[in-house]
Enzyme design. Structure first.
Site, mmCIF file in Angstrom:
data_model
loop_
_atom_site.group_PDB
_atom_site.id
_atom_site.type_symbol
_atom_site.label_atom_id
_atom_site.label_comp_id
_atom_site.label_asym_id
_atom_site.label_seq_id
_atom_site.Cartn_x
_atom_site.Cartn_y
_atom_site.Cartn_z
ATOM 1 C CE LYS A 40 -1.600 19.362 14.136
ATOM 2 N NZ LYS A 40 -2.170 20.682 14.360
ATOM 3 C CB SER A 44 -5.309 15.393 19.686
ATOM 4 O OG SER A 44 -5.107 16.767 19.916
HETATM 5 N N1 LIG Z 1 -9.077 32.593 6.372
HETATM 6 C C1 LIG Z 1 -10.063 31.721 6.553
HETATM 7 N N2 LIG Z 1 -11.129 31.713 5.705
HETATM 8 C C2 LIG Z 1 -12.137 30.830 5.870
HETATM 9 N N3 LIG Z 1 -12.185 29.907 6.863
HETATM 10 C C3 LIG Z 1 -11.150 29.874 7.721
HETATM 11 C C4 LIG Z 1 -10.047 30.769 7.611
HETATM 12 N N4 LIG Z 1 -9.193 30.522 8.619
HETATM 13 C C5 LIG Z 1 -9.707 29.485 9.310
HETATM 14 N N5 LIG Z 1 -10.892 29.098 8.780
HETATM 15 C C6 LIG Z 1 -11.727 27.994 9.282
HETATM 16 O O1 LIG Z 1 -11.697 28.055 10.713
HETATM 17 C C7 LIG Z 1 -11.514 26.755 11.263
HETATM 18 C C8 LIG Z 1 -10.228 26.730 12.095
HETATM 19 O O2 LIG Z 1 -9.108 26.912 11.240
HETATM 20 P P1 LIG Z 1 -7.855 25.933 11.293
HETATM 21 O O3 LIG Z 1 -8.298 24.517 11.307
HETATM 22 O O4 LIG Z 1 -6.925 26.346 10.198
HETATM 23 O O5 LIG Z 1 -7.282 26.348 12.729
HETATM 24 P P2 LIG Z 1 -6.036 25.712 13.515
HETATM 25 O O6 LIG Z 1 -5.355 26.815 14.218
HETATM 26 O O7 LIG Z 1 -5.239 24.897 12.579
HETATM 27 O O8 LIG Z 1 -6.764 24.761 14.577
HETATM 28 P P3 LIG Z 1 -6.103 23.533 15.425
HETATM 29 O O9 LIG Z 1 -5.655 24.142 16.719
HETATM 30 O O10 LIG Z 1 -7.264 22.594 15.580
HETATM 31 O O11 LIG Z 1 -4.983 22.953 14.625
HETATM 32 C C9 LIG Z 1 -11.500 25.772 10.098
HETATM 33 O O12 LIG Z 1 -12.798 25.271 9.894
HETATM 34 C C10 LIG Z 1 -11.103 26.642 8.920
HETATM 35 O O13 LIG Z 1 -11.566 26.148 7.697
HETATM 36 MG MG LIG Z 2 -4.741 22.898 12.675
#
Ligand SMILES: Nc1ncnc2c1ncn2[C@@H]1O[C@H](COP(=O)(O)OP(=O)(O)OP(=O)(O)O)[C@@H](O)[C@H]1O
Ligand SMILES: [Mg+2]
Length: 252
Positions: A40, A44
């Site tokens: 990563k 932030s």
């Molecule tokens: N398939 C899923 N099933 C259950 N919960 C999910 C799923 N996908 C995402 N979430 C939940 O939604 C939220 C956002 O997901 P995630 O953190 O993976 O997004 P991200 O794209 O990595 O965000 P960031 O831009 O902050 O890195 C988290 O709380 C995660 O646990």
């Molecule tokens: Mg993320």
């Protein structure tokens, strides 16, 4: 500059499920004896030690034995895009410095799944957005998008933007970040088909909503059942060949 061995997981937005999908892919590939690591470059919104940073979540979900500060090259507290969060912390970095950190991590792995921050047009340095960094790494993109209404627009815009920056695109995954109700959102049944049709970019699967505890076993099962893992494995093995192929050429 040589292509970096890996895949860059880029979202169509923040919060679309990049961390969940990156963790699931890493865990599933590692379960097939592939020595895949995670990176990563910049995160932030939380500080290390909180347990809430993406690096810590990625390590927790995959069981990978690494230090969070090695997985995340830079961590900033402010809930802002990388450039603005870095400025607030009084830190500057260059794309070359970031790349070197990734290359250092790569010494221990055959390839890396790299989680972006936000989406392709997120500011990373004064000169470069995330897509510019992806082009600099010469690493193919794997797009993670929402599965419901609005995703055709966001995903096609992301594809178009990455193409403009000369980034190859392996495929896209639609993540069900919430329970799907086809009555409330009938688009979820056909979004993937329309994105494929308009872009020519392969659909690699619909990652399911995980309603129970999210742990390594659940993520591996979900990835095996929903994602075309062989395509991802192949890309990680043949990353040089991928760049020569026309995955992203169909609309040209
Ligand atoms: N398939 C899923 N099933 C259950 N919960 C999910 C799923 N996908 C995402 N979430 C939940 O939604 C939220 C956002 O997901 P995630 O953190 O993976 O997004 P991200 O794209 O990595 O965000 P960031 O831009 O902050 O890195 C988290 O709380 C995660 O646990
Ligand atoms: Mg993320």
């Amino acid at each position: 500059m040589k292509p970096m061995r890996g895949l860059f997981v880029v979202g169509t937005d923040t919060g679309v499920g990049k961390t969940i999908v990156t963790a699931a892919l890493t865990a599933a590939l590692r379960a097939e004896n592939r020595n895949v690591g995670i990176w990563k470059p910049v995160q932030s919104g939380n500080l290390l030690g909180s347990g809430a940073t993406d690096a810590e979540r990625l390590l927790q979900y995959t069981g990978l034995n690494e230090q969070p500060e090695t997985v995340a090259t830079f961590t900033f507290e402010a809930p802002l895009a990388p450039l603005q969060a870095a400025k607030q912390a009084g830190v500057t970095f260059t794309l070359q410095e970031l790349r070197h950190a990734g290359e250092h991590l790569l010494h221990r792995y055959e390839s890396l799944l790299i989680e972006g921050a936000g989406g392709a047009a997120v500011p990373l340095t004064d000169e470069s957005l995330m897509a510019g960094f992806m082009a600099e790494l010469r690493v193919p993109a794997l797009i993670v998008a929402r599965s419901g209404l609005g995703t055709i627009n966001h995903t096609l815009l992301t594809i178009s933007y990455l193409r403009q920056h000369g980034v190859s695109i392996l495929g896209f995954i639609l993540n069900q970040g919430e329970p799907v109700d086809l009555n409330a959102d009938p688009s979820a049944a056909t979004n993937a088909m329309w994105i494929e049709r308009y872009s020519g970019i392969p659909f690699l699967g619909r990652f399911p909503y995980l309603q129970n505890e999210i742990n390594t076993a659940a993520l591996i099962d979900a990835a095996r059942e929903s994602i075309r893992l062989e395509t991802i494995q192949q890309a990680l093995s043949n990353f040089k060949e991928l760049r020569g192929k026309s995955y992203d050429d169909k609309s040209k």
